[in-house]
Design a protein around this motif. Structure first.
Motif, PDB file in Angstrom:
ATOM      1  N   ILE B  36     -47.932 -20.906 -76.193  1.00 29.49           N
ATOM      2  CA  ILE B  36     -48.414 -20.060 -75.098  1.00 29.49           C
ATOM      3  C   ILE B  36     -47.320 -19.161 -74.524  1.00 29.49           C
ATOM      4  O   ILE B  36     -47.627 -18.178 -73.861  1.00 29.49           O
ATOM      5  CB  ILE B  36     -49.093 -20.850 -73.950  1.00 29.49           C
ATOM      6  N   THR B  37     -46.048 -19.475 -74.804  1.00 25.46           N
ATOM      7  CA  THR B  37     -45.020 -18.574 -74.281  1.00 25.46           C
ATOM      8  C   THR B  37     -44.864 -17.309 -75.121  1.00 25.46           C
ATOM      9  O   THR B  37     -44.248 -16.358 -74.671  1.00 25.46           O
ATOM     10  CB  THR B  37     -43.635 -19.256 -74.161  1.00 25.46           C
ATOM     11  N   LEU B  41     -51.133 -12.789 -73.630  1.00 21.40           N
ATOM     12  CA  LEU B  41     -51.977 -13.032 -72.464  1.00 21.40           C
ATOM     13  C   LEU B  41     -51.356 -14.072 -71.523  1.00 21.40           C
ATOM     14  O   LEU B  41     -51.319 -13.897 -70.310  1.00 21.40           O
ATOM     15  CB  LEU B  41     -53.368 -13.494 -72.922  1.00 21.40           C
ATOM     16  N   THR B  42     -50.851 -15.159 -72.086  1.00 19.09           N
ATOM     17  CA  THR B  42     -50.198 -16.172 -71.261  1.00 19.09           C
ATOM     18  C   THR B  42     -48.693 -15.921 -71.164  1.00 19.09           C
ATOM     19  O   THR B  42     -48.072 -16.243 -70.163  1.00 19.09           O
ATOM     20  CB  THR B  42     -50.427 -17.579 -71.851  1.00 19.09           C
ATOM     21  N   PRO B  45     -47.322 -13.336 -68.061  1.00 19.11           N
ATOM     22  CA  PRO B  45     -47.119 -13.929 -66.729  1.00 19.11           C
ATOM     23  C   PRO B  45     -45.969 -14.926 -66.695  1.00 19.11           C
ATOM     24  O   PRO B  45     -45.199 -14.957 -65.730  1.00 19.11           O
ATOM     25  CB  PRO B  45     -48.447 -14.649 -66.466  1.00 19.11           C
TER      26      PRO B  45
END
Lengths: 174, 427, 149
Positions: B36-37, B41-42, B45
């Motif tokens: 996710i990093t 999309l994730t 942030p």
């Protein structure tokens, strides 16, 4: 006698280097940090040996300047022992480089580094079998914690060069 | 005997069949976090949160030492003490190089009351090096090293790379760019990992021009805290605009960088400490002497009248094109030695001229100019060294090419900022 | 209690918490964009970083909420962990900044702060992230649970 540490980028060559020479090369969790070579010394038995931390290279057909340095280094030091450091979780890519070095007739010791991560990932490597097939010493290591480094060093003086044909024969055997 | 590529893979295939067993592998939390990093999309942030952390840490840490203690020490004790005991006094040439040049206020030469304004080796020089830049780079490197060792930095590079691909920017080497945030010198070395001469030329030139180093960032944070974000954005934007143009103009290929992303792991205190020490040792042995030499250099040029002469020669360009006062000549000369010193001197000049003659927007433009206009001497030396290795005799063309890009960038990108201020009605 | 019901409690907990986080994030974002500030009792939303804090908090809230489906899946868990880590970063840096700010004396003061000034730094009001911090720590329990599995 010289010892060359070779392997892919970011497999922990610099960590191994620091472990065996007690030097202070910066270790990064970042591929391509060593773009120039580093020198250090280790005493094995009564002999003082020069250790060289070669920049990471994927193969012996150089793609960039850092890899060129690595290949030249190998060509210039034909009689040295090469410690080929392989990422145990990506053993096939590492073996490619190891075979290339074997083909060139250098004496080789294989270090299967990041052994702990391979265990985490449930990858089982039959070290004894690999040793038989390659005909060179194979040592599992976890360089960040220092496991296996002693054994690796003790195998260096016993390294021999093997013919690629014998590797081919051994692997065809079963 | 040498094998062909296929034969080799064939053997490896057989070897791995005999020796390796891949057990069932379930994704661990580490893998999921790794995933996710790097997904935009994730990942974006998360990157914002990490950079926010970086920024706040940097600001709090540097502010604590600089504003909390060192400004008091230098302005309240060190400067008055030196003004008191140093032989000579205002007007003496040696005194003005070492301690305080003084400045004219309604026809009278008055002493400086802070270390930005005094321009002496022992005052401004030491203050910039130790009072401002040292705390900043400790904070900066500490955070950077932790990000690097944990494995986040390469992921950030991959994330940025992905985003650039989506907006049609290809072939940028984000890794040296990110490394360069620390210092341009190792970043220039890191361009060796690039495959083609074109890429190496592009990246070396652009890095040296657009990416400010840690020391410069540190002092900018102290001098123009509200505008650092803007300056960075403007410089990064320039990096990509000119990168895009160069990529189109220069013949040759810029193949993709394939980056191996390492696993996440906990940074060890030993390694972080050792790396931080290595960086700081470099700062003490290389940077501080350069800052002090830079002050001597500029002060001597000033005393013999070279600075005033240069200021008058370049006045039309500085005032007309960039919209900054001609007094910025001295910092621009100093920037050749050390960029952090130059920013510090700009601050001193603003305090002398006052906000009317030298307003904040002009200060921002000057800071941008200091970043753009010429890489510091250490970086230049490294570029020449790398260029020689890369090109052999072609190094002259290589350097002239870099210089041409540099001139174009300074005029276009520096002038554009002036234009922006004009449009906004603040210049 | 079996793992399934533990994860079900977590799912509901983080859904509710996520909504609260999202709301605070949205408030910070709006205030940040319009350049206004807000103060109520011990709660404060102001400062130059408000917009960024808003973006981070809003995203964290969105991460929590998006983990609702298949909450026990490791990839969903990773989002919960990251959302919490994002709150920790903002809150942690706030605390770090407060500590460093409390020690030196003011611009014209002595070297060190007075006892009074020292305590005053910690008196608040505080940013929402500080209030959210303790509630986000629940994720540590789930990190452990995932490791056991």
């Amino acid at each position: 006698m010289r010892i060359l540490l070779m392997g892919h980028p970011n497999v922990g060559k610099s960590v191994v280097f620091n472990r065996i020479t007690g030097a202070n090369v910066t270790e990064s969790n970042y591929p391509g940090t060593t773009v120039d070579y580093e020198k250090g010394y280790v005493r094995i038995g009564h002999e003082e040996m020069e250790v060289i931390d070669v920049p990471g290279t994927f193969s012996l057909e150089p793609k960039d300047k850092a890899e060129e340095v690595a290949v030249k280094m190998l060509e210039r030091n034909k009689d040295s022992v090469v410690v080929c450091i392989i990422d145990s979780t990506k053993i096939e890519r590492g073996l490619y480089l190891a075979l290339e070095i074997i083909e060139r007739g250098s004496r080789v010791v294989v270090a299967l580094n990041m052994w702990d991560i391979a265990e985490d990932k449930n990858i089982n490597i039959d070290v004894e079998k690999l040793r038989q097939i390659l005909g060179v010493p194979v040592v599992p290591t976890i360089a960040v914690s220092g496991e296996g480094i002693k054994e690796l060093v003790s195998r260096i003086s016993g390294a021999t060069s093997v013919k690629i044909e014998s590797v081919m024969k051994n692997v065809g055997g079963s | 005997m040498k094998l062909s590529v296929d034969e080799r893979w064939d053997i490896i295939d057989k070897i791995s069949k005999e020796t390796v067993k891949f057990g069932e592998y379930r994704h661990t939390l580490k893998d999921a976090l790794a995933e996710i990093t790097v997904k935009p999309l994730t990942g974006i942030p998360i990157a914002i949160a990490v950079l926010y952390g970086f920024w706040s840490f940097f600001g709090a840490f540097a502010g604590f030492f600089t504003d909390g203690f060192l400004v008091k020490l230098f302005d309240g004790h060190w400067l008055p003490w030196l003004q008191d005991v140093f032989p000579g006094g205002l007007g003496n040439w040696f005194y003005s190089i070492m301690v305080d040049a003084g400045h004219m206020e309604s026809g009278v030469l008055v002493a400086a009351d802070n270390c930005f304004e005094s321009f002496g080796v022992l005052t401004s020089g030491l203050f910039v090096a130790i009072g401002v830049v040292l705390p900043a780079i400790i904070a900066f490197y500490l955070f950077l090293i932790i990000l690097e060792d944990s494995g986040y930095l390469p992921r950030l590079a991959v994330l940025i790379d992905t985003v650039f691909h989506k907006i049609g920017l290809h072939g940028f080497a984000v890794v040296p760019m990110i490394l360069s945030l620390g210092c341009n010198v190792p970043a220039v070395t890191a361009t060796r990992n690039l495959e083609t001469k074109k890429q190496r030329f592009m990246m070396m030139t652009l890095l040296a021009i657009f990416i400010p180093c840690g020391a410069q960032l540190g002092i900018m944070l102290d001098v123009i805290p509200e505008y650092v974000g803007f300056v960075m954005l403007y410089l990064f934007l320039g990096f990509f605009v000119f990168g895009f143009i160069l990529n189109e103009l220069i013949p040759g290929k810029s193949p993709e960088m394939i980056l191996d992303v390492p696993p996440y792991h906990m940074p060890t205190g030993r390694n972080v400490g050792r790396k931080l020490w290595a960086r700081l040792r470099g700062f003490f042995t290389v940077a501080i002497p350069f800052v002090l030499l830079g002050v001597v250099f500029v002060n001597v040029l000033y005393l013999v009248g070279v600075i005033d002469w240069l200021a008058n020669v370049f006045e039309p360009v500085l005032v007309g094109w960039f919209g900054v006062p001609k007094e910025t000549t001295a910092p621009l000369v100093a920037a050749f030695m050390r960029k952090d010193l130059a920013v510090g001197q700009l601050m001193g000049i603003q305090e002398q001229l006052g906000m009317v003659a030298f307003n904040t927007y002009q200060l921002v433009t000057s800071v941008v100019l200091v970043s753009l206009y010429f890489p510091c001497i250490a970086t230049v030396a490294m570029i020449i060294k790398e260029g020689m290795q890369d090109r052999g005799k072609g190094v002259i063309t290589f350097l002239l090419g870099s210089l041409a890009v540099l001139m174009a960038v300074v005029f276009i990108w520096g002038g554009l900022l002036h234009l922006i201020w004009i449009i906004l009605g603040v210049a | 209690m079996n793992n399934e019901s533990k994860y079900n409690i977590g799912r509901i907990y983080f859904a509710i918490f996520g909504l609260i986080v999202l709301a605070f994030g949205a408030a910070e974002l709006l205030l940040g964009v319009t350049g206004r500030s807000f103060e109520w009792g011990l709660l404060e939303m102001s400062g130059e970083f408000l917009l960024w804090q808003g973006i981070i908090l809003f995203s964290a809230g969105a991460f929590y909420l998006s983990s609702f489906k298949n909450f026990s899946d490791i990839h969903q868990q990773a989002k919960v962990v990251m959302a919490s880590a994002m709150i920790w970063i903002v809150a942690g840096m706030q605390i770090f900044g407060m500590i460093l700010e409390s020690i030196p004396g003011g611009e014209d003061g002595g070297w060190f702060n007075t006892a009074e000034g020292f305590l005053e730094t910690y008196a608040g009001p505080y940013i929402p992230e500080l209030f959210l911090l303790p509630f986000s720590l629940v994720v540590i329990y789930y990190i452990r649970l995932n490791r056991q599995k």
